[in-house]
Write an enzyme that holds these catalytic residues in place. Structure first.
Site, short mmCIF file in Angstrom:
data_model
loop_
_atom_site.label_atom_id
_atom_site.label_comp_id
_atom_site.label_asym_id
_atom_site.label_seq_id
_atom_site.Cartn_x
_atom_site.Cartn_y
_atom_site.Cartn_z
N ASP A 448 11.22 2.46 4.30
CA ASP A 448 10.18 1.26 3.99
C ASP A 448 10.99 0.05 3.07
O ASP A 448 12.28 0.21 2.62
CB ASP A 448 9.09 1.54 2.85
CG ASP A 448 7.99 1.03 3.12
OD1 ASP A 448 7.86 -0.16 3.64
OD2 ASP A 448 6.88 1.39 2.57
N ASP A 516 0.02 -2.23 7.59
CA ASP A 516 -0.69 -1.30 6.63
C ASP A 516 -2.11 -1.25 6.87
O ASP A 516 -3.10 -0.63 6.18
CB ASP A 516 -0.39 -1.77 5.12
CG ASP A 516 1.11 -1.45 4.69
OD1 ASP A 516 1.60 -0.41 5.33
OD2 ASP A 516 1.60 -2.08 3.63
#
Length: 695
Positions: A448, A516
């Site tokens: 990430d 997301d």
């Protein structure tokens, strides 16, 4: 036959692929000049397209403008520059001098020098299928400041009109497709954030404003770069349009000198004659065959623990989730954030990559053993490029982050960016990642990167601007090194969702986290924009809980699964709390996905009905003798009758058998009239149809 031909009498090169041809030449002043890009032509016909350089007819309008292969700043060149240089004595103009060229079967290198200064320029061309890869290499014997170094200038033919296709977005709303007439002058798509970015993506497609999903000529350019970038389209009053693209941004320079060459990232170009659908399938084939590190592997069904636990992580809680996931048929269990020391919220802990013994008393080993014992692979979330100020790492090495003297250190998500251009930071990152993977038998990293650059300085470094490029190259190199050290390791690239999706990261990541936002309706549009360039086999898509944490919307579980099954299926909900009926349905749909997975991940995508309204949208994947159709009705209005869905990519001479009810269909009828969908009534209705060609 594909290959490269040099037409010596015309000082021209012709690069031929299966269905397209590209040609360039040297003009009278040795300037590399575009000749042709379009449908396949014999090399012998290219001289018919070569005209002499035309003289200026006044002092303001250049009839040859916009034809340079790498538009260089200087002299009477006023086109958007792809190359801007400043030599040590202040001279800025470039004057080309051809030196030589060399070729292999698919790689052309053309070598130039400046007519006075000790600067060497090499233009690279390489066909990968019908995609032409281009990049530029600069080398110098004395220091040269490079203000701009794009990978290539792409010259389009004169068309009746020009229309641009591109994607825009933001966090949780990435890859929204837009098509708009190309304005006159310069239009720039870019990221100045140090990452690919949520707000745009480094590709653009151009057509004459008449192309559809199934018909028309489409030209596309995509950049293989995961840092700051820009693509500039330039349309002149005389009608010509070019696309210039590369890494970097305004105000950031590169330095070339002894032992310091500069190699730009690949800019890939594609011409197709079958509309946007054919363009998408050609890009997908290129990514699968020439970009992805393990394109023939089937990506596993994964479970990710984040939405179930957040930072409230415990060994027993993860064991329970793993047992429930295995019972659903999950093949990869991913432990997300919260496993390391001090990480009880996003305010602290990043940088201190040591297992939290309060949560995992005996380390990660027992959990990894449980996961492997359940027949699943083990994955873990990491964010190597970040540090919280509240961490032991930052307290020991505050100089490791991007910063400027006498300026605040801006925090986003309570974190700062580590400077991976520094060798000590790179080695630190490799050391702990290598131990994490090697000591624990980690099979998968969710990598990430949750904030862009700010205060991108490097105090004490003579060339601080190089961090913009070197950081990205270091991230790529670290991924490559880890994969070499651990051949079984697989990586998913993530940046707050879809902030790092590009051809550069896909060369070392097996899949990307698309957004997301897991809301099924929003995902139909996000995945539609994503699919313009990138294949489903690299698109991670999760089924999460109701109501969705981004939109607050509740959508039936079957619909959520069917949307996620159009990519690499993942589950991210709190499955311990799912009722028995939901668990039974999930097991059924995971099994269905495993059956159709080869078709979805390796097949050719046909976007039958795009998600342009709230009616029915449909996708079709074709692979070998199998076809899979996804159909989704978002909302039902006025009891409108259902229309048959016309399929594509089938053999009209064969019949196709429905794998669920055994009915057979004529391929010719499916192509000409269509397939009755039989969707359930009401809103959020969806269906997966499986067809097999009858032998």
């Amino acid at each position: 036959m594909a290959g490269i031909r040099f037409l010596e009498d015309h000082r021209a090169w012709v690069l031929t692929a299966a269905s397209s041809t590209y040609a360039l030449r040297l003009d009278e002043d040795d300037v590399p000049t575009h000749v042709y890009w379009g449908p396949r032509l014999p090399a012998e016909d290219i001289p018919d397209l070569i005209g002499k350089t035309l003289p200026w007819w006044d002092g303001f309008n250049d009839p040859d403008e916009g034809r340079d292969e790498l538009a260089a700043d200087g002299g009477t060149k006023y086109w958007t520059p792809a190359l801007q240089l400043r030599f040590a004595d202040g001279t800025r103009a470039l004057e080309w001098r051809y030196q030589a060229h060399d070729t292999t079967q698919d790689h052309l290198k053309i070598h130039f020098a400046d007519r006075h200064y000790p600067l060497r320029i090499t233009l690279h061309y390489r066909h990968r299928g019908d995609v032409l890869e281009r990049w530029t290499e600069l080398a110098a014997e004395t220091d040269v400041e490079v203000v701009r170094a794009d990978s290539a200038t792409w010259v389009l033919p004169l068309l009746e009109d020009y229309r641009l296709s591109h994607v825009t977005g933001r966090w949780a709303a990435e890859t929204q497709l837009h098509r708009t007439s190309a304005p006159h002058g310069e239009t720039t798509f870019a990221s100045r954030r140090g990452i690919t970015g949520h707000h745009a993506n480094p590709w653009v497609m151009v057509d004459d404003a008449t192309a559809t999903e199934r018909h028309g000529e489409v030209y596309g350019v995509a950049l293989a770069w995961s840092g700051s970038w820009r693509l500039t389209t330039t349309r002149s009053s005389t009608g010509r349009l070019t696309v210039s693209g590369g890494f970097g941004q305004d105000g950031v320079t590169h330095r070339v000198g002894p032992g310091k060459p500069l190699v730009t990232p690949v800019a890939a170009g594609l011409y197709t004659a079958g509309g946007f659908g054919a363009a998408g399938r050609a890009w997908h084939a290129y990514v699968r065959e020439h970009v992805l590190p393990h394109p023939r592997e089937l990506r596993p069904v994964l479970y990710n623990s984040w939405e179930a636990t957040g930072f409230d992580v415990s060994e027993q809680g993860q064991r329970t989730l793993a047992e429930r996931a295995a019972a659903l048929g999950v093949e990869l269990f991913v432990l997300d954030d919260g496993w390391f020391r001090g990480r009880t919220s996003d305010h602290a802990g990043l940088g201190d990559w040591h297992v939290d013994r309060a949560r995992f008393p005996d380390g990660l080993g027992p959990l990894v053993d449980v996961v492997h014992g359940l027949g699943m692979k083990f994955g873990i979330w990491v964010e190597p490029e970040m540090v919280n100020p509240d961490s032991d790492l930052y307290r020991a090495h505050p100089d490791w982050v991007l910063h400027h003297p006498h300026r605040r250190r801006s925090e986003l998500r309570n974190q700062l960016v580590l400077n991976f251009a520094r060798p000590d930071v790179r080695e630190w990152a490799h050391d702990w990642l290598d131990r994490l993977v090697g000591d624990h038998g980690v099979d998968f990293l969710k990598w990430d990167m949750n904030r862009p650059f700010s205060e991108a300085g490097w105090p004490g470094e003579a060339d601080p601007d190089r961090l913009w490029v070197e950081h990205t190259r270091a991230v790529h190199a670290l991924m490559d090194r880890l994969r070499e050290d651990h051949p079984g390791l697989r990586i998913e690239a993530c940046s707050g969702g879809g902030g790092r999706i590009d051809l550069g990261v896909l060369a070392r990541a097996d899949q990307v986290w698309t957004s997301d936002n897991t809301d099924a309706l929003d995902r139909l549009r996000i995945q539609h924009g994503y699919s313009q360039l990138y294949p489903a086999g690299a698109m991670s898509a999760w089924v999460t809980d109701n109501p969705n944490f981004v939109t607050g919307r509740s959508v039936p579980l079957r619909f959520r699964f069917h949307v996620a099954m159009a990519g690499v299926l993942g589950i991210g909900g709190d499955i311990v709390r799912w009722p028995g009926d939901d668990l039974a349905l999930a097991r059924e749909l995971v099994a269905l996905y495993k059956d159709i997975r080869p078709v979805v991940q390796h097949g050719a995508l046909h976007r039958l009905r795009p998600p342009v309204d709230d009616g029915v949208t449909a996708l079709q994947y074709v692979h070998e003798d199998r076809t899979v159709v996804f159909a989704y009705r978002q909302a039902s209005h006025f009891n409108a009758p259902e229309r048959p869905l016309r399929l594509e990519g089938l053999d009209p001479a064969h019949r196709y058998v429905d794998s669920d009810d055994g009915t057979t269909h004529s391929g010719a009828v499916l192509l000409a009239r269509g397939l009755p969908l039989g969707l359930p009534t009401g809103d959020f209705a969806s269906k997966v149809l499986r067809l097999r060609r009858k032998i």
